[in-house]
Design an enzyme around this catalytic site. Structure first.
Site, PDB file in Angstrom:
ATOM      1  N   PRO A   1       3.874  11.831 -16.705  1.00 10.84           N
ATOM      2  CA  PRO A   1       3.639  10.415 -16.415  1.00 10.84           C
ATOM      3  C   PRO A   1       3.882   9.575 -17.666  1.00 10.84           C
ATOM      4  CG  PRO A   1       1.815  11.782 -15.653  1.00 10.84           C
ATOM      5  CD  PRO A   1       2.668  12.650 -16.519  1.00 10.84           C
TER       6      PRO A   1
ATOM      7  N   GLN B   1      -1.079  10.873 -10.974  1.00 13.25           N
ATOM      8  CA  GLN B   1      -1.969  11.151 -12.105  1.00 13.25           C
ATOM      9  C   GLN B   1      -3.088  10.121 -12.166  1.00 13.25           C
ATOM     10  OE1 GLN B   1      -1.343  10.515 -16.451  1.00 13.25           O
ATOM     11  NE2 GLN B   1      -1.377  12.753 -16.570  1.00 13.25           N
TER      12      GLN B   1
ATOM     13  N   CYS C   1      -4.384  10.732 -23.220  1.00 13.66           N
ATOM     14  CA  CYS C   1      -3.902   9.418 -23.661  1.00 13.66           C
ATOM     15  C   CYS C   1      -4.427   9.093 -25.056  1.00 13.66           C
ATOM     16  CB  CYS C   1      -4.332   8.344 -22.657  1.00 13.66           C
ATOM     17  SG  CYS C   1      -3.734   6.694 -23.092  1.00 13.66           S
TER      18      CYS C   1
ATOM     19  N   LYS D   1      -4.054  17.592 -17.755  1.00 14.29           N
ATOM     20  CA  LYS D   1      -3.162  17.435 -18.907  1.00 14.29           C
ATOM     21  C   LYS D   1      -3.990  16.945 -20.087  1.00 14.29           C
ATOM     22  CE  LYS D   1       1.384  15.717 -20.245  1.00 14.29           C
ATOM     23  NZ  LYS D   1       1.169  14.800 -21.375  1.00 14.29           N
TER      24      LYS D   1
ATOM     25  N   ASN E   1       4.058  21.121 -23.399  1.00 19.66           N
ATOM     26  CA  ASN E   1       4.615  19.777 -23.511  1.00 19.66           C
ATOM     27  C   ASN E   1       4.721  19.402 -24.983  1.00 19.66           C
ATOM     28  OD1 ASN E   1       3.259  16.475 -23.046  1.00 19.66           O
ATOM     29  ND2 ASN E   1       5.370  17.048 -22.776  1.00 19.66           N
TER      30      ASN E   1
ATOM     31  N   GLY F   1       8.593  14.590 -21.111  1.00 17.21           N
ATOM     32  CA  GLY F   1       8.340  13.162 -21.146  1.00 17.21           C
ATOM     33  C   GLY F   1       9.506  12.404 -21.730  1.00 17.21           C
TER      34      GLY F   1
END
Length: 396
Positions: free
Chosen positions: A29, A90, A121, A163, A225, A249
């Site tokens: 996302p 998400q 985040c 995540k 990731n 991403g």
């Protein structure tokens, strides 16, 4: 003479509950990027990449509270194309009760086939109130949010994944504990962005952490990731870490055909997409049209495509004047005229078009609530602050 045998797949398909993802690839996302228009473009390339394999394309992050309140923008962000499957959303949340209500809405109204929870985040307005990458430090709060989401989704056979990042900084590592807690709470998979919150997107992702998480979390898939700019990077990450799949991403910014490369790479094929500038221009134009359809407004769609221009043209011989003009387009007709001025025969530039995309930022001190790091237990004062955290997250 018999035909040569097909190459052996590098990895088995990903399995999240009832879902089977043929190509073990997840679109990460990204705010303002992974809307329905961009996901459609990525799906088209991924499924047409020679293997026909599907990947998992996740929506922009939305806040649980905004969803429960049926915020107009939020309801638009969770829309999926009629043929989009699996439908993946998400959620960002800081409170088990709100998480449960948001998941309940998604599953009872049949709006999602997969739900991902964001605990990575690094944005200061999020971490300042204990959300995002700061939240796993409070272990019981983290566990209860994951458990609440799983409890609501499980009767509808909708898998919930997590995540996260490695931790707040090198002195406050959370990912191994969080991985164990998520696994025990019933998460269908965990994904690790192998950076700390204080790194933002700077420095180099520590893929060895993904290997350590894989050794720790044994009963569900572990996804890696960070710094996947090409199919070769993805294959190397899997080889080095033993992870079950990858989350991509920034590597696909201005390059939705990366999902074709990834599908081919994981299928054992060396085939890669190397578009000419004319083909890139056609993709850019299609992306803009999809955005106009998404917004139901040509002007908004054209304003949105502007931020993608530099990513699409990276490495190609397009002069500064036309780049500047493309970044100011207001109509599809303007875009068509400018694309027509590009040298359509210019070949894929190779190395100049590869590598990092998007802003990396710089390491920074993480904004946190007062006393957040003093204990991994949540105080009453911190609980009150965290309860307000979703109010500080705009845009869905």
């Amino acid at each position: 003479m018999s035909a040569p045998a097909a190459a052996a797949p590098v990895l088995a398909p990903l399995r999240f509950g009832p879902l089977t993802i043929d190509s073990p690839v997840v679109l990460a996302p990204m705010a303002g990027i992974t809307n329905r228009a961009f996901r459609r473009l990525c799906r088209e390339y991924g499924s047409a990449g020679g293997t026909g394999a599907n990947a998992l394309y996740v929506s922009e992050m939305i806040t649980s509270r905004a969803l429960v309140e049926r915020n107009e923008l939020t309801m638009k962000l969770i829309e999926h194309d009629p043929g989009e499957s699996p439908r993946s959303t998400q959620l960002y949340s800081v409170d088990p009760v709100t998480t449960a209500a948001a998941v309940r809405l998604l599953v009872t109204e049949d709006r999602a086939d997969h739900i991902d929870l964001n605990f990575g985040c690094p944005v200061p307005k999020v971490t300042r109130r204990g959300g995002g990458g700061a939240l796993p430090w409070k272990k019981e709060l983290f566990r209860s949010i994951v458990a609440a989401a799983v409890r609501e989704a499980e009767p509808y056979d909708v898998p919930v994944t997590v995540k996260m990042r490695m931790g707040i900084d090198v002195d406050h590592v959370t990912y191994l504990d969080a991985g164990r807690l998520a696994e025990a709470a019933g998460a269908a998979a965990v994904a690790l962005h192998a950076r700390y919150v204080d790194q933002a997107y700077s420095g180099v992702a520590d893929w060895s952490a993904i290997a350590r998480l894989k050794e720790t979390v044994r009963s569900i898939p572990v996804l890696g990731n960070g710094d996947i700019w090409s199919a070769e990077d993805a294959l190397r990450l899997v080889a080095e870490s033993g992870c079950d799949g990858v989350v991509v991403g920034r590597g696909c910014l201005g390059r939705p055909w990366l999902f074709a490369d990834l599908a081919n790479g994981f299928a054992g094929s060396p085939e890669r997409v190397t578009p000419t500038l004319g083909e890139v221009g056609a993709t850019l134009r299609r992306h803009a049209a999809y955005l106009c359809d998404f917004y139901e407004d040509e002007a908004k769609g054209c304003r949105d495509i502007r931020k993608h221009i530099a990513w699409y043209l990276k490495g190609f011989p397009a002069g500064s004047q036309i780049r500047h003009q493309l970044a100011l387009v207001n109509t599809l007709a303007d875009l068509d005229a400018l694309i027509a001025d590009l040298d359509a025969s210019a070949p894929w530039p190779g190395a100049p078009a590869e590598g990092q995309r998007g802003r990396a930022g710089n390491p920074r001190r993480v904004a946190l609530p007062d006393g957040w790091l003093d204990s991994q237990e949540l105080t009453a004062e911190q609980a009150a602050l965290v309860a307000e955290a979703e109010d500080s997250v705009s845009g869905g």
